[in-house]
Design a protein around this motif. Structure first.
Motif, short mmCIF file in Angstrom:
data_model
loop_
_atom_site.label_atom_id
_atom_site.label_comp_id
_atom_site.label_asym_id
_atom_site.label_seq_id
_atom_site.Cartn_x
_atom_site.Cartn_y
_atom_site.Cartn_z
N GLU A 141 0.79 -1.39 0.05
CA GLU A 141 -0.08 0.03 0.02
C GLU A 141 0.90 1.43 -0.06
OE1 GLU A 141 -2.47 -0.85 3.28
OE2 GLU A 141 -3.95 -1.91 2.21
N ASP A 142 1.91 1.32 0.72
CA ASP A 142 2.77 2.51 1.03
C ASP A 142 3.51 2.57 -0.49
OD1 ASP A 142 2.36 2.69 3.45
OD2 ASP A 142 4.04 1.96 4.38
N LEU A 143 4.07 1.65 -1.03
CA LEU A 143 4.71 1.70 -2.44
C LEU A 143 3.54 2.08 -3.54
CD1 LEU A 143 7.35 1.21 -3.98
CD2 LEU A 143 6.55 -1.24 -4.44
N ALA A 144 2.34 1.66 -3.40
CA ALA A 144 1.47 2.04 -4.37
C ALA A 144 1.00 3.85 -4.31
CB ALA A 144 0.17 1.59 -4.33
N LYS A 145 1.02 4.30 -2.99
CA LYS A 145 0.83 5.47 -2.55
C LYS A 145 2.08 6.29 -3.18
CE LYS A 145 -2.27 4.82 1.48
NZ LYS A 145 -2.08 4.83 2.78
N GLU A 146 3.13 5.98 -3.02
CA GLU A 146 4.34 6.50 -3.32
C GLU A 146 4.45 6.70 -4.77
OE1 GLU A 146 8.24 4.82 -2.22
OE2 GLU A 146 7.47 4.58 -0.13
N ASN A 147 3.85 5.94 -5.63
CA ASN A 147 3.87 5.84 -6.96
C ASN A 147 2.71 6.53 -7.52
OD1 ASN A 147 6.36 4.68 -8.34
ND2 ASN A 147 5.73 3.17 -6.60
N GLY A 148 1.76 7.05 -6.55
CA GLY A 148 0.68 7.92 -7.34
C GLY A 148 -0.53 6.84 -7.49
#
Length: 181
Positions: free
Chosen positions: A2-9
């Protein structure tokens, strides 16, 4: 994830779910595509996965599975042992044969079933893992004996060796299945 998805918009576009892909809680006819990438091999019963995939696919939905499949169905005793050294080290309970997986798809009334063998595409990675296993095994074993690595970690090194040996012998292959509901 989830954090990685948020980081990548893309966090607002993705929902991650932890569960059993042979028994999901998704409603019937929910997805346009079910995609299994090097994960369906971990299903003990591949037909259970396919039943669930069919249930959650919409009409004309597509199933795509890229994974390892048994190529030689009647293994000799030494071939079976080598396959178990590979599969066991990576906690893969079994591989379905290409023919059996196709038969399951047919029994479940999938249509437009296609299989493409792409063994040659994965061979460079297989060779790299094989080479690394030869270099790393002695070190891994010493670290295991010293209590700095687990037997499972050393087993992963052994698996890297046998995945290539058995792939080169064409006991299994890597391929992509495509089918439609």
């Amino acid at each position: 994830a989830e954090d990685l998805a948020k980081e990548n918009g893309v966090g607002h576009l993705i929902k991650f779910v932890k569960g059993d892909f042979t028994n999901t809680n998704f409603p019937d006819n929910f997805f346009d595509v079910v995609w299994g990438l090097e994960s369906i091999c971990y299903a003990k019963n591949k037909k259970d996965f396919l039943k669930e995939a069919r249930r959650i696919l919409k009409k004309n939905g597509r199933l795509i599975v890229a994974d390892g499949f048994i190529k030689k169905e009647n293994l000799e005793a030494n071939e079976y042992r080598e396959m178990q050294k590979w599969l066991g080290g990576w906690a893969v309970p079994n591989l379905a044969s290409v023919n059996k997986f196709k038969k399951y798809l047919e029994q479940l009334n999938f249509k437009n079933i296609q299989f493409k063998d792409i063994k040659e595409n994965v061979m460079p990675s297989s060779v790299r893992m094989y080479g690394a296993s030869i270099l790393c095994y002695p070190i891994g074993k010493i670290l295991e004996l010293a209590g700095l690595r687990t037997k499972i970690q050393t087993g992963n090194i052994v698996s890297a060796f046998y995945q290539h040996k058995t792939l080169k012998k064409s006991l299994w292959t890597y391929g992509i299945f495509y089918a439609e509901k």
